[in-house]
Design a protein around this motif. Structure first.
Motif, mmCIF file in Angstrom:
data_model
loop_
_atom_site.group_PDB
_atom_site.id
_atom_site.type_symbol
_atom_site.label_atom_id
_atom_site.label_comp_id
_atom_site.label_asym_id
_atom_site.label_seq_id
_atom_site.Cartn_x
_atom_site.Cartn_y
_atom_site.Cartn_z
ATOM 1 N N ARG A 140 6.181 -1.872 8.545
ATOM 2 C CA ARG A 140 6.761 -0.670 9.160
ATOM 3 C C ARG A 140 8.235 -0.864 9.502
ATOM 4 N N VAL A 141 8.617 -1.988 10.093
ATOM 5 C CA VAL A 141 10.019 -2.174 10.464
ATOM 6 C C VAL A 141 10.873 -2.491 9.234
ATOM 7 N N LEU A 142 10.303 -3.174 8.255
ATOM 8 C CA LEU A 142 11.053 -3.483 7.044
ATOM 9 C C LEU A 142 11.394 -2.217 6.259
ATOM 10 N N ALA A 143 10.516 -1.233 6.309
ATOM 11 C CA ALA A 143 10.750 -0.006 5.550
ATOM 12 C C ALA A 143 11.993 0.743 6.014
ATOM 13 N N GLU A 144 12.488 0.423 7.196
ATOM 14 C CA GLU A 144 13.720 1.041 7.675
ATOM 15 C C GLU A 144 14.956 0.438 7.007
ATOM 16 N N HIS A 145 14.783 -0.730 6.342
ATOM 17 C CA HIS A 145 15.962 -1.483 5.926
ATOM 18 C C HIS A 145 15.992 -1.875 4.458
ATOM 19 N N VAL A 146 14.872 -1.790 3.732
ATOM 20 C CA VAL A 146 14.860 -2.166 2.322
ATOM 21 C C VAL A 146 14.302 -1.013 1.496
ATOM 22 N N GLY A 147 14.561 -1.086 0.205
ATOM 23 C CA GLY A 147 14.149 0.008 -0.661
ATOM 24 C C GLY A 147 12.658 0.067 -0.894
ATOM 25 N N GLN A 148 12.006 -1.109 -0.932
ATOM 26 C CA GLN A 148 10.558 -1.135 -1.182
ATOM 27 C C GLN A 148 9.922 -2.258 -0.386
ATOM 28 N N VAL A 149 8.770 -1.972 0.203
ATOM 29 C CA VAL A 149 7.941 -2.980 0.866
ATOM 30 C C VAL A 149 6.586 -2.990 0.171
ATOM 31 N N THR A 150 6.166 -4.162 -0.290
ATOM 32 C CA THR A 150 4.865 -4.318 -0.920
ATOM 33 C C THR A 150 3.971 -5.144 -0.005
ATOM 34 N N VAL A 151 2.827 -4.602 0.355
ATOM 35 C CA VAL A 151 1.858 -5.291 1.211
ATOM 36 C C VAL A 151 0.718 -5.789 0.333
ATOM 37 N N ILE A 152 0.417 -7.075 0.424
ATOM 38 C CA ILE A 152 -0.624 -7.698 -0.386
ATOM 39 C C ILE A 152 -1.745 -8.170 0.518
ATOM 40 N N ASP A 153 -2.993 -7.895 0.140
ATOM 41 C CA ASP A 153 -4.136 -8.375 0.913
ATOM 42 C C ASP A 153 -5.297 -8.654 -0.030
#
Length: 468
Positions: free
Chosen positions: A39-52
């Motif tokens: 959530r906080v990274l999405a304010e600062h980078v173009g794409q966030v990929t979450v892996i689980d």
């Protein structure tokens, strides 16, 4: 299953709808800490990929997941954590309550016991969100994955980090290697400008970093050999006189427990025992253990309630903290959050809240300097809330002589004084309020060390002595 191929990394075009933002971050783990980091990274980078590794897609079957063994047991979101969730996800508390999760004011709608004596019920300004772990995670996932710059890749596990070219200290982490949990397909690389380890207490990051030639953090541990046994029961409006929870502290003895109302008109009842004094998971033994607690509320509740399942166990051997903040040159492009950074004795219910505090520190570091030199700045910043929670938890555990660990002057003084404060809370509403606000990480422990607070605890001790 997602298709193969590398995700663009540093220098790539903006992706995922992040107009004006560049770069790619990969978060390993879709639990609470990982979702908050995303959530906080999405304010600062173009794409966030979450892996689980688990299937945590919105269409997956609801309930407990394999990657959160502790999910079947009692959880508590401390007030400071709730405040942060409301900041990152506006009206989060109101929305989850509208979906059927009970809420209550701490000490007014719930009961707390120290040494078998009830803390005086006084308004605290603290809100208890009484959600099961699956319900809380589901709400966070829905709110996080709704962001247009965050995507989820389920059914994958991380098996190693990727190092960039150059000297050991100059080159950082530039990606992660992943494969299906069954290992029935070759590993592939996902490139990233930042990799966030949110894989929990089973993190293998130190091993991966060492394999790449990076310095690894020193590990601190405090062994407690704790076990939980938990069971759910059907809840009736008249149970506990209408209260929504009761917490019986393990201190000063080794046994304690909690019963908390949850969504679906259920009680989650968790019994706890430290230093090998573990609650049984057979029904008769479970009830006998509940009867042995220093306050009768939980035993009375389960005697009259209808069980919905069998007791299940969860074991926690030691609190562990990885001191990335002490590294002279932490690997660039890599940070850790939540239990992958610091695992705390779950008796004190700090884990989710500390992860939320670390997420705020991550956001502040991104705002002040972006991804440049982020690892060193973040680990230093995250050490502040982590150290505070670590001290509260480990100082409490070191009250037991059997727990191994260094007992410096501060720990000895704290452990001589805090029981007096706890004893005074049975009749002193000011100390009751202040102690619960410290426990909920809203106020610093120093508010219990003011001359006024020490005078109140001393007055209570003198009154008890004169009556005995």
């Amino acid at each position: 299953m997602p298709g193969g191929g590398n995700v663009p990394g540093a220098g790539s075009a903006t992706v995922g709808g992040g107009a004006g933002r560049r770069g790619h971050a990969v978060v390993l783990g879709a639990s609470v800490a990982g979702l908050l980091a995303a959530r906080v990274l999405a304010e600062h980078v173009g794409q966030v990929t979450v892996i689980d590794r688990d299937d945590v897609t919105p269409t997956a079957a609801a309930g407990h997941r394999g990657g959160a063994a502790q999910g079947r047991h009692l959880h508590a979101l401390m007030e400071r954590g709730r405040q942060i969730l409301d900041e990152l996800y506006p009206d989060f508390t109101a929305k989850i309550a509208a979906d059927g999760v009970p809420t209550a004011e701490t000490l007014v709608g719930t009961r707390w016991y120290f040494d078998g004596a009830r803390v005086t019920p006084v308004p605290t300004g603290l809100t208890s969100v009484l959600a099961s772990r699956p319900a809380l995670e589901a709400a966070l996932r829905a709110a996080t994955l709704g962001h247009d710059r965050i995507r989820l890749l389920p059914g994958l596990r991380a098996v190693g980090l990727v190092r960039g070219s150059g000297s050991t200290r100059a080159a950082g982490v530039v990606g992660v290697r992943v494969e299906p949990p069954a290992g029935d397909a070759p590993a592939r690389t996902i490139e990233a400008d930042l990799v966030v380890d949110a894989t929990g207490r089973g993190s293998r990051a130190s091993e991966w970093l060492a394999d790449l030639g990076f310095d690894i953090p020193r590990e601190e541990t405090v062994g407690v050999d704790l076990a939980y046994a938990s069971r759910t029961y059907r809840r009736r409006p008249t149970d506990l006189g209408g209260d929504l929870g009761v917490i019986i502290s393990t201190l000063p003895g080794r046994r304690g427990g909690g019963a908390v109302a949850q969504e679906g008109d259920r009680w989650i009842v968790t019994l706890a025992g430290m230093l090998g004094d573990h609650p049984p998971v057979d029904a008769p033994g479970y009830e006998r253990f509940a009867a042995s607690l220093p306050a009768p509320d939980i035993h009375r509740l389960i005697q009259d309630a209808e069980p919905l399942d069998d007791p299940v166990r969860y074991r926690f051997r030691a609190s562990r903290r990885l001191r990335y903040d002490l590294l002279r040159a932490p690997a660039a492009g890599f940070v850790a959050i939540g239990d992958a950074l610091c695992t705390l004795n779950p008796l004190y219910a700090q884990g989710m809240t500390v992860a939320a505090q670390q997420a705020l520190e991550l956001r502040a570091c991104l705002r002040s300097g972006g991804l440049d030199d982020l690892a060193a700045r973040y680990f230093t910043a995250a050490a502040r809330p982590t150290s505070r929670a670590w001290s509260i938890a480990t100082d409490s555990d070191l009250r037991y002589r059997e727990v191994e660990g260094r007992r410096g002057p501060r720990t000895r003084i704290t452990n001589a004084y805090i029981p007096r404060v706890q004893a005074a809370t049975r009749s002193d509403p000011v100390l009751a309020r202040d102690l619960l606000r410290v426990v909920n990480l809203v106020e610093p422990p120093s508010i219990l060390l003011t001359p006024a607070a020490m005078l109140r605890s001393a007055r209570h001790a003198l009154t008890r002595r004169s009556r005995s």
